[in-house]
Design an enzyme around this catalytic site. Structure first.
Site: not given
Ligand code: NAD
Ligand code: ZN
Length: 263
Positions: A135, A204
């Site tokens: 990201h 996550t």
């Protein structure tokens, strides 16, 4: 798929987490691991996850409404100010025991591929030699218009600077909601998963795609799927082992087990 769960020491009343013996053996035997980390890994370094309550000035804003190209187009100063706040917070944060354990594991398992959804650079600061930044990285900027990349100078300016190439506004080089992952990061990640024997998902929620699809790809090739998370995620019922507890507890345990097994 058979699933085992193991609990952290704090929940079982002991002081340390114990890795199931069969898991330790399988981890030691496997050559190629892929480790995917999310913002939970940096939570104990004081970097809040997006889903945590925001504090102070930013309480009234929904991060999902700030981390989008539309938000930047609408109000670049507001989005810039939020990222300046996050950059300052991240600059003060220190890598924790989980980041350090992953750096140690890279030394023990030379074929380990580390992929992170985090943009904070804490894995590199802990010494991980190679990190696929799925990201992006908050310490870099890129032009909102022409995508020219610019290293972030120490301390963010108060206003979004102008691109020297085209005059457009610079923005943080992070992947916003609705934006594609860079083809280099996506390609390298799928190539790594295509040959992995172990897929370790840490911190996550496994909700944000395409990052979450990597675990599915690992399952499709029958890699051993191990999850570390204090909470249940959509991945938990699919994992061979769901290690319940924090990254700061389990990753040093895994690293010291591998050190023992491989020495
Ligand atoms: P996420 O989807 O990765 O969810 C956080 C997960 O971490 C949750 O499942 C939670 O149970 C778990 N968790 C919390 N504390 C933990 C701990 N101590 N150890 C292990 N697990 C723990 O992250 P998100 O906040 O929903 O963010 C989505 C995306 O936003 C990220 O993938 C990233 O791109 C970006 N983001 C990055 C950072 C960063 O760089 N540190 C921070 C926030 C958001
Ligand atoms: Zn430009």
């Amino acid at each position: 798929m058979s699933q085992d769960s193991a609990q952290s020491g704090s929940e079982t009343g002991s002081t340390a987490a114990a890795l199931p013996e069969d898991l330790a053996k399988r981890l030691a035997r496997a050559r190629h691991w892929v480790v995917m980390t999310g913002s939970g890994v940096s939570a104990e370094s004081g970097v809040p996850t997006f889903r945590d309550a925001q504090t102070g000035l930013w309480e009234q804003y929904d991060p999902l409404q700030l981390a989008t190209p539309e938000a930047f187009a609408r109000d670049p100063q507001l989005v810039w100010d939020w990222y300046r706040w996050r950059r300052e917070l991240i600059a003060r944060a220190q890598p924790n025991a989980a980041h350090r354990a992953l750096a140690e594991l890279a030394g023990l398992k030379p074929d380990l591929t580390l992929i992170t959804q985090n943009v904070d650079g804490l894995h590199q600061r802990a010494g991980s030699p190679e990190v696929i930044e799925f990201h992006g990285n908050i310490h870099r900027n890129k032009c909102f218009e022409c995508e020219h990349l610019v290293a972030e100078s120490r301390g963010s300016t108060r206003r979004p600077p102008a691109c020297l190439r085209c005059g457009g506004l610079l923005r943080p080089d992070v992947v916003w909601f609705g934006e594609p992952i860079s083809s280099a990061a996506l390609g390298a990640s799928y190539r790594a998963v295509a040959s992995c024997e172990v897929f370790l998902s840490v911190g996550t929620s496994a909700l944000v795609h395409p990052a979450a699809s990597l675990a599915q790809a690992a399952l499709d090739r029958q890699a051993l799927l191990v999850e570390v998370n204090p909470n249940t995620t959509p991945l938990s019922p699919l994992a061979d082992y769901a290690l319940e507890g924090s990254a700061e507890l389990w990753l040093p345990t895994i690293a010291s087990c591998m050190k023992q097994a491989l020495s």
